[in-house]
Design a protein around this motif. Structure first.
Motif, PDB file in Angstrom:
ATOM      1  N   ILE A 140      45.446  47.351  49.099  1.00 11.05           N
ATOM      2  CA  ILE A 140      44.273  46.574  49.473  1.00 11.05           C
ATOM      3  C   ILE A 140      43.071  47.030  48.652  1.00 11.05           C
ATOM      4  O   ILE A 140      42.729  48.210  48.655  1.00 11.05           O
ATOM      5  CB  ILE A 140      43.966  46.750  50.981  1.00 11.05           C
ATOM      6  N   GLU A 141      42.462  46.076  47.945  1.00 15.96           N
ATOM      7  CA  GLU A 141      41.191  46.334  47.273  1.00 15.96           C
ATOM      8  C   GLU A 141      40.111  45.873  48.226  1.00 15.96           C
ATOM      9  O   GLU A 141      40.134  44.742  48.706  1.00 15.96           O
ATOM     10  CB  GLU A 141      41.090  45.548  45.969  1.00 15.96           C
ATOM     11  N   ALA A 142      39.141  46.760  48.509  1.00 16.29           N
ATOM     12  CA  ALA A 142      38.115  46.422  49.489  1.00 16.29           C
ATOM     13  C   ALA A 142      36.759  46.981  49.078  1.00 16.29           C
ATOM     14  O   ALA A 142      36.661  47.841  48.203  1.00 16.29           O
ATOM     15  CB  ALA A 142      38.511  46.972  50.860  1.00 16.29           C
ATOM     16  N   VAL A 143      35.741  46.485  49.755  1.00 17.87           N
ATOM     17  CA  VAL A 143      34.379  46.976  49.607  1.00 17.87           C
ATOM     18  C   VAL A 143      33.978  47.582  50.941  1.00 17.87           C
ATOM     19  O   VAL A 143      34.232  47.009  52.002  1.00 17.87           O
ATOM     20  CB  VAL A 143      33.414  45.842  49.220  1.00 17.87           C
ATOM     21  N   VAL A 144      33.342  48.756  50.890  1.00 17.97           N
ATOM     22  CA  VAL A 144      32.979  49.500  52.091  1.00 17.97           C
ATOM     23  C   VAL A 144      31.513  49.297  52.437  1.00 17.97           C
ATOM     24  O   VAL A 144      30.663  49.241  51.551  1.00 17.97           O
ATOM     25  CB  VAL A 144      33.211  51.008  51.869  1.00 17.97           C
ATOM     26  N   GLU A 145      31.271  49.230  53.739  1.00 21.52           N
ATOM     27  CA  GLU A 145      29.896  49.327  54.221  1.00 21.52           C
ATOM     28  C   GLU A 145      29.890  50.214  55.455  1.00 21.52           C
ATOM     29  O   GLU A 145      30.861  50.265  56.211  1.00 21.52           O
ATOM     30  CB  GLU A 145      29.279  47.956  54.496  1.00 21.52           C
TER      31      GLU A 145
ATOM     32  N   ALA B  40      51.632  32.476  56.491  1.00 22.29           N
ATOM     33  CA  ALA B  40      52.821  33.309  56.703  1.00 22.29           C
ATOM     34  C   ALA B  40      52.598  34.711  56.120  1.00 22.29           C
ATOM     35  O   ALA B  40      52.952  35.721  56.744  1.00 22.29           O
ATOM     36  CB  ALA B  40      54.053  32.662  56.086  1.00 22.29           C
ATOM     37  N   LEU B  41      51.996  34.768  54.941  1.00 25.42           N
ATOM     38  CA  LEU B  41      51.710  36.060  54.319  1.00 25.42           C
ATOM     39  C   LEU B  41      50.666  36.814  55.138  1.00 25.42           C
ATOM     40  O   LEU B  41      50.802  38.020  55.368  1.00 25.42           O
ATOM     41  CB  LEU B  41      51.231  35.868  52.879  1.00 25.42           C
ATOM     42  N   LYS B  42      49.653  36.127  55.599  1.00 25.82           N
ATOM     43  CA  LYS B  42      48.634  36.773  56.426  1.00 25.82           C
ATOM     44  C   LYS B  42      49.271  37.388  57.674  1.00 25.82           C
ATOM     45  O   LYS B  42      48.940  38.513  58.054  1.00 25.82           O
ATOM     46  CB  LYS B  42      47.548  35.772  56.824  1.00 25.82           C
TER      47      LYS B  42
ATOM     48  N   GLU C  11      50.340  38.002  46.737  1.00 27.84           N
ATOM     49  CA  GLU C  11      48.890  38.242  46.723  1.00 27.84           C
ATOM     50  C   GLU C  11      48.169  37.349  47.717  1.00 27.84           C
ATOM     51  O   GLU C  11      48.380  36.137  47.752  1.00 27.84           O
ATOM     52  CB  GLU C  11      48.329  38.022  45.328  1.00 27.84           C
ATOM     53  N   LEU C  12      47.302  37.967  48.489  1.00 26.89           N
ATOM     54  CA  LEU C  12      46.440  37.245  49.406  1.00 26.89           C
ATOM     55  C   LEU C  12      45.006  37.516  48.953  1.00 26.89           C
ATOM     56  O   LEU C  12      44.502  38.634  49.084  1.00 26.89           O
ATOM     57  CB  LEU C  12      46.643  37.722  50.847  1.00 26.89           C
ATOM     58  N   ALA C  13      44.383  36.507  48.344  1.00 28.32           N
ATOM     59  CA  ALA C  13      42.980  36.635  47.925  1.00 28.32           C
ATOM     60  C   ALA C  13      42.119  36.344  49.135  1.00 28.32           C
ATOM     61  O   ALA C  13      42.128  35.237  49.657  1.00 28.32           O
ATOM     62  CB  ALA C  13      42.682  35.674  46.780  1.00 28.32           C
ATOM     63  N   VAL C  14      41.445  37.349  49.619  1.00 26.25           N
ATOM     64  CA  VAL C  14      40.721  37.231  50.881  1.00 26.25           C
ATOM     65  C   VAL C  14      39.317  36.690  50.677  1.00 26.25           C
ATOM     66  O   VAL C  14      38.858  35.837  51.404  1.00 26.25           O
ATOM     67  CB  VAL C  14      40.686  38.588  51.610  1.00 26.25           C
TER      68      VAL C  14
ATOM     69  N   LEU D 272      35.808  48.114  56.008  1.00 23.61           N
ATOM     70  CA  LEU D 272      36.449  47.873  54.717  1.00 23.61           C
ATOM     71  C   LEU D 272      36.792  46.393  54.635  1.00 23.61           C
ATOM     72  O   LEU D 272      37.723  45.919  55.287  1.00 23.61           O
ATOM     73  CB  LEU D 272      37.704  48.732  54.596  1.00 23.61           C
ATOM     74  N   SER D 273      36.018  45.652  53.858  1.00 25.15           N
ATOM     75  CA  SER D 273      36.217  44.205  53.715  1.00 25.15           C
ATOM     76  C   SER D 273      37.100  43.944  52.507  1.00 25.15           C
ATOM     77  O   SER D 273      36.692  44.184  51.361  1.00 25.15           O
ATOM     78  CB  SER D 273      34.862  43.499  53.538  1.00 25.15           C
ATOM     79  N   PRO D 274      38.315  43.449  52.741  1.00 21.84           N
ATOM     80  CA  PRO D 274      39.241  43.255  51.622  1.00 21.84           C
ATOM     81  C   PRO D 274      38.817  42.114  50.695  1.00 21.84           C
ATOM     82  O   PRO D 274      38.286  41.111  51.148  1.00 21.84           O
ATOM     83  CB  PRO D 274      40.574  42.931  52.293  1.00 21.84           C
ATOM     84  N   LYS D 275      39.065  42.334  49.411  1.00 22.87           N
ATOM     85  CA  LYS D 275      38.886  41.289  48.409  1.00 22.87           C
ATOM     86  C   LYS D 275      40.255  40.702  48.061  1.00 22.87           C
ATOM     87  O   LYS D 275      40.421  39.502  48.000  1.00 22.87           O
ATOM     88  CB  LYS D 275      38.223  41.846  47.155  1.00 22.87           C
ATOM     89  N   THR D 276      41.212  41.597  47.834  1.00 23.72           N
ATOM     90  CA  THR D 276      42.578  41.191  47.488  1.00 23.72           C
ATOM     91  C   THR D 276      43.551  42.107  48.211  1.00 23.72           C
ATOM     92  O   THR D 276      43.331  43.310  48.307  1.00 23.72           O
ATOM     93  CB  THR D 276      42.829  41.314  45.972  1.00 23.72           C
TER      94      THR D 276
END
Length: 142
Positions: free
Chosen positions: A81-86, A4-6, A136-139, A119-123
């Motif tokens: 959104i906390e994410a890591v970039v590539e 539901a949160l997603k 919180e959605l921990a991805v 941008l790959s989300p972490k949280t």
């Protein structure tokens, strides 16, 4: 994962394409407005490879994105959104996420200066409105 949160987050991403991207520049946070597109929870954004943020991301690939708030009042939902970039080199992906509104910075999908960022989300923290408790959605762990 909370389905539901997603769905709330995906709906927000469908409806809001402009947000802020914060990077680290000279050991300090630096934010700028960006256009975002998504595939499921993964975000994509474009920049000119000569922009300062391209260098920022090479040194510090962790970013923070703020997406959703429209400024119409305190009842707007938004996500942090906390994410890591590539960096994405695929011509097919660059064409997929090209948008004419990028023309002030990039002439077209085949512009050699066009840099697509994944941008790959972490949280993801989702807020129903200002002052609400975040959901919180921990991805994933990257």
């Amino acid at each position: 994962m909370n389905d539901a949160l997603k769905e709330k987050i995906l709906s927000l991403m469908d409806d809001h394409h402009v947000g802020t991207l914060a990077t680290i520049q000279d050991s300090k946070p630096f934010s700028r407005f960006m256009m975002f597109f998504h595939d499921d929870l993964t975000l994509y954004t474009a920049t000119n490879q000569h922009a300062h943020k391209a260098n920022d991301l090479t040194e510090h690939p962790d970013v923070h994105i703020l997406l959703g708030y429209e400024g119409k009042g305190l009842n707007d939902s938004y996500a942090e959104i906390e994410a890591v970039v590539e960096k994405v080199g695929s011509v097919e992906m660059k064409r997929k996420y090209w948008h004419k509104q990028l023309q002030p910075w990039i002439t077209g999908p085949d512009d050699p200066d066009y840099l697509l960022l994944k941008l790959s989300p972490k949280t993801i923290l989702y807020y129903d409105h200002a002052g609400s408790e975040p959901q919180e959605l921990a991805v994933g762990k990257v």
